[in-house]
Design a protein around this motif. Structure first.
Motif, PDB file in Angstrom:
ATOM      1  N   VAL A  25      -3.473   9.127  11.616  1.00 13.00           N
ATOM      2  CA  VAL A  25      -2.391   8.272  11.124  1.00 13.00           C
ATOM      3  C   VAL A  25      -2.970   6.995  10.532  1.00 13.00           C
ATOM      4  N   PHE A  26      -3.970   6.411  11.239  1.00 12.40           N
ATOM      5  CA  PHE A  26      -4.594   5.178  10.769  1.00 12.40           C
ATOM      6  C   PHE A  26      -5.270   5.399   9.423  1.00 12.40           C
ATOM      7  N   ALA A  27      -6.022   6.501   9.335  1.00 10.01           N
ATOM      8  CA  ALA A  27      -6.732   6.795   8.096  1.00 10.01           C
ATOM      9  C   ALA A  27      -5.772   7.033   6.952  1.00 10.01           C
ATOM     10  N   GLN A  28      -4.661   7.725   7.281  1.00 14.83           N
ATOM     11  CA  GLN A  28      -3.689   8.040   6.234  1.00 14.83           C
ATOM     12  C   GLN A  28      -3.013   6.774   5.715  1.00 14.83           C
ATOM     13  N   ALA A  29      -2.882   5.750   6.605  1.00 15.41           N
ATOM     14  CA  ALA A  29      -2.209   4.510   6.220  1.00 15.41           C
ATOM     15  C   ALA A  29      -3.058   3.657   5.298  1.00 15.41           C
ATOM     16  N   TRP A  30      -4.365   3.901   5.254  1.00 15.17           N
ATOM     17  CA  TRP A  30      -5.258   3.099   4.418  1.00 15.17           C
ATOM     18  C   TRP A  30      -5.387   3.729   3.043  1.00 15.17           C
ATOM     19  N   PRO A  31      -5.336   2.898   1.983  1.00 12.73           N
ATOM     20  CA  PRO A  31      -5.033   1.464   1.984  1.00 12.73           C
ATOM     21  C   PRO A  31      -3.544   1.227   1.754  1.00 12.73           C
ATOM     22  N   ASN A  32      -3.032   0.148   2.299  1.00 14.90           N
ATOM     23  CA  ASN A  32      -1.624  -0.198   2.062  1.00 14.90           C
ATOM     24  C   ASN A  32      -1.485  -1.611   1.487  1.00 14.90           C
ATOM     25  N   LYS A  33      -2.620  -2.147   0.979  1.00 11.41           N
ATOM     26  CA  LYS A  33      -2.606  -3.446   0.302  1.00 11.41           C
ATOM     27  C   LYS A  33      -3.840  -3.511  -0.599  1.00 11.41           C
ATOM     28  N   PRO A  34      -3.966  -4.541  -1.431  1.00 16.26           N
ATOM     29  CA  PRO A  34      -5.106  -4.613  -2.352  1.00 16.26           C
ATOM     30  C   PRO A  34      -6.467  -4.559  -1.654  1.00 16.26           C
ATOM     31  N   VAL A  35      -7.422  -3.933  -2.332  1.00 22.78           N
ATOM     32  CA  VAL A  35      -8.787  -3.804  -1.848  1.00 22.78           C
ATOM     33  C   VAL A  35      -9.678  -4.724  -2.685  1.00 22.78           C
ATOM     34  N   LYS A  36     -10.572  -5.441  -2.025  1.00 24.30           N
ATOM     35  CA  LYS A  36     -11.448  -6.386  -2.720  1.00 24.30           C
ATOM     36  C   LYS A  36     -12.870  -5.837  -2.824  1.00 24.30           C
ATOM     37  N   LEU A  37     -13.412  -5.868  -4.048  1.00 24.14           N
ATOM     38  CA  LEU A  37     -14.824  -5.581  -4.268  1.00 24.14           C
ATOM     39  C   LEU A  37     -15.523  -6.907  -4.534  1.00 24.14           C
ATOM     40  N   VAL A  38     -16.380  -7.323  -3.622  1.00 23.21           N
ATOM     41  CA  VAL A  38     -17.125  -8.566  -3.799  1.00 23.21           C
ATOM     42  C   VAL A  38     -18.402  -8.259  -4.572  1.00 23.21           C
ATOM     43  N   GLY A  76     -27.887 -12.802  -4.117  1.00 22.34           N
ATOM     44  CA  GLY A  76     -26.835 -11.905  -3.645  1.00 22.34           C
ATOM     45  C   GLY A  76     -26.482 -12.061  -2.187  1.00 22.34           C
ATOM     46  N   SER A  77     -27.205 -12.917  -1.462  1.00 22.95           N
ATOM     47  CA  SER A  77     -26.984 -13.012  -0.016  1.00 22.95           C
ATOM     48  C   SER A  77     -25.715 -13.776   0.353  1.00 22.95           C
ATOM     49  N   ILE A  78     -25.252 -14.668  -0.513  1.00 22.51           N
ATOM     50  CA  ILE A  78     -24.037 -15.428  -0.203  1.00 22.51           C
ATOM     51  C   ILE A  78     -22.821 -14.500  -0.183  1.00 22.51           C
ATOM     52  N   GLY A  79     -22.692 -13.678  -1.218  1.00 20.46           N
ATOM     53  CA  GLY A  79     -21.581 -12.739  -1.251  1.00 20.46           C
ATOM     54  C   GLY A  79     -21.685 -11.685  -0.162  1.00 20.46           C
ATOM     55  N   THR A  80     -22.895 -11.228   0.098  1.00 16.97           N
ATOM     56  CA  THR A  80     -23.105 -10.222   1.137  1.00 16.97           C
ATOM     57  C   THR A  80     -22.754 -10.782   2.507  1.00 16.97           C
ATOM     58  N   ALA A  81     -23.116 -12.045   2.750  1.00 19.41           N
ATOM     59  CA  ALA A  81     -22.773 -12.691   4.018  1.00 19.41           C
ATOM     60  C   ALA A  81     -21.265 -12.776   4.196  1.00 19.41           C
ATOM     61  N   ALA A  82     -20.557 -13.072   3.109  1.00 22.22           N
ATOM     62  CA  ALA A  82     -19.104 -13.168   3.183  1.00 22.22           C
ATOM     63  C   ALA A  82     -18.490 -11.831   3.591  1.00 22.22           C
ATOM     64  N   VAL A  83     -19.048 -10.744   3.070  1.00 16.97           N
ATOM     65  CA  VAL A  83     -18.537  -9.415   3.422  1.00 16.97           C
ATOM     66  C   VAL A  83     -18.917  -9.066   4.855  1.00 16.97           C
ATOM     67  N   ALA A  84     -20.128  -9.388   5.265  1.00 16.73           N
ATOM     68  CA  ALA A  84     -20.572  -9.097   6.630  1.00 16.73           C
ATOM     69  C   ALA A  84     -19.674  -9.773   7.658  1.00 16.73           C
ATOM     70  N   LYS A  85     -19.143 -10.945   7.301  1.00 18.79           N
ATOM     71  CA  LYS A  85     -18.299 -11.707   8.227  1.00 18.79           C
ATOM     72  C   LYS A  85     -16.803 -11.457   8.031  1.00 18.79           C
ATOM     73  N   ALA A  86     -16.454 -10.631   7.047  1.00 18.15           N
ATOM     74  CA  ALA A  86     -15.040 -10.358   6.757  1.00 18.15           C
ATOM     75  C   ALA A  86     -14.444  -9.428   7.809  1.00 18.15           C
ATOM     76  N   ASP A  87     -13.121  -9.376   7.855  1.00 16.46           N
ATOM     77  CA  ASP A  87     -12.441  -8.449   8.759  1.00 16.46           C
ATOM     78  C   ASP A  87     -12.847  -7.020   8.420  1.00 16.46           C
ATOM     79  N   ALA A  88     -13.161  -6.259   9.443  1.00 16.52           N
ATOM     80  CA  ALA A  88     -13.605  -4.872   9.242  1.00 16.52           C
ATOM     81  C   ALA A  88     -12.402  -3.934   9.199  1.00 16.52           C
ATOM     82  N   ASP A  89     -11.502  -4.208   8.261  1.00 16.53           N
ATOM     83  CA  ASP A  89     -10.258  -3.443   8.184  1.00 16.53           C
ATOM     84  C   ASP A  89     -10.177  -2.543   6.958  1.00 16.53           C
ATOM     85  N   GLY A  90     -11.279  -2.471   6.205  1.00 18.02           N
ATOM     86  CA  GLY A  90     -11.288  -1.577   5.054  1.00 18.02           C
ATOM     87  C   GLY A  90     -10.761  -2.180   3.771  1.00 18.02           C
TER      88      GLY A  90
END
Length: 327
Positions: A25-38, A76-90
């Motif tokens: 159910v969780f997998a099927q619900a993703w994605p239900n809002k915009p996805v960001k590519l950093v 590239g480490s600044i953007g990568t750090a931002a993703v590493a610290k982002a919510d792990a919600d997909g």
């Protein structure tokens, strides 16, 4: 005790039923809002271009808007750090460059652990790098560059996307091997580096074929060599570095997608599947391959193994040559 025992068993059974259906159910619900590519480099460079080429068809596959967010700086480490610290919600992914495998050895006190804080999603593609010159320099081949740089050490500079970039490391290796000296001119991304090379502010540039080829096609830059083992189809007359006095030489750039480490595996797989669908589209493949890219479209575990090898390989080059960030 019997009623209580029965109740416990009933509750346990109910929880098992719920948990058995929770992941699908969780997998099927993703994605239900915009996805960001950093995109971890500034606009105009290859990382930005790859992210934008993928974004439009990807949002059709996912059924949600896909937003490209440029967070450049520090190889590239600044953007990568931002993703590493982002919510792990997909909903947040990083589009990285080959510097991803270099930064652990290049940048002291990196704010994230490259292996532990990010989940590999896909190795998108690989590409030869190219050394090119401004027409006013008079260079027609890499052999000529080496000859002049031996006579006049450090006189000629070469632009790269930044200190510790693969182009920087590759030319450092070549200078050590060939006994010549160029001056490294680091930029904060491919866009700024290319702009100054085309303007003639720096006589040479080393970067991906993807980055440099539009300016070669427009006659704004002269191609001198490619770093692949063999000549590439797009420029069959451009010799390899190996053909110009450096037997056996090869070095290629790459692009990949990562998520925060704790992103659910089913979402990582779903994103990998979505990207595979996009990369199977002939129009998308044409946009990438015309720029000299080789489509890989790997599985997540294949990217993990690839990055481990890259980290070990370039750590030695950085250590042996005492290369530091910002130099």
């Amino acid at each position: 005790m019997k009623p209580l025992t029965k109740t416990v068993f009933q509750l346990a059974a109910a929880l098992m039923v719920v948990s058995s259906h929770a992941l699908p159910v969780f997998a099927q619900a993703w994605p239900n809002k915009p996805v960001k590519l950093v995109a971890v480099f500034p606009p105009g460079g290859s990382v930005d271009q790859v992210a934008r080429i993928l974004a439009v068809p990807l949002q059709k596959v996912l059924g949600q808007p896909v937003i490209v967010d440029n967070k450049g700086g520090a190889s590239g480490s600044i953007g990568t750090a931002a993703v590493a610290k982002a919510d792990a919600d997909g909903y947040t992914f990083a589009v990285v460059f080959d510097t991803h495998g270099v930064n652990p050895s290049l940048i002291p006190n990196l704010s994230y652990d490259t292996k532990k804080d990010l989940a590999p999603v896909m190795l998108i593609s690989r590409s030869a790098m190219m050394v090119a010159a401004h027409p006013s320099s008079g260079f027609k081949s890499f052999t000529e560059v080496v000859a002049v740089a031996k006579k006049e050490p450090g006189k000629f500079g070469f632009a790269s996307i930044g200190s510790g970039s693969l182009a920087h490391l590759a030319l450092t290796q070549l200078q050590n091997q060939g006994g010549f000296q160029l001056t490294h001119v680091p930029y904060k991304g491919g866009g700024p580096a290319l702009q100054d090379a085309v303007a003639g502010h720096v006589p040479l540039i080393a970067g991906t074929v993807f980055l440099i080829s539009p300016q070669v096609d427009g006659k704004n830059l002269v191609p001198l060599a490619v770093t692949s083992a063999k000549r590439i189809a797009k420029y069959p007359d451009v010799k390899t570095i190996a053909e110009q006095g450096f037997a056996g030489y090869e070095s290629v750039a790459w692009w990949g997608v990562f998520a925060p480490a704790k992103t659910p595996p089913e979402i990582v797989k779903a994103m990998n599947d979505a990207l595979a669908t996009v990369l199977a589209d002939p129009l998308v493949r044409e946009k990438l391959t015309l720029q000299g890219m080789e489509i890989i479209a790997s599985k997540p575990d294949e990217l993990a193994k690839f990055v481990d090898v890259e980290i070990d390989r370039w750590a030695k080059v950085i250590r042996d040559n005492k290369i530091k960030a910002g130099e």
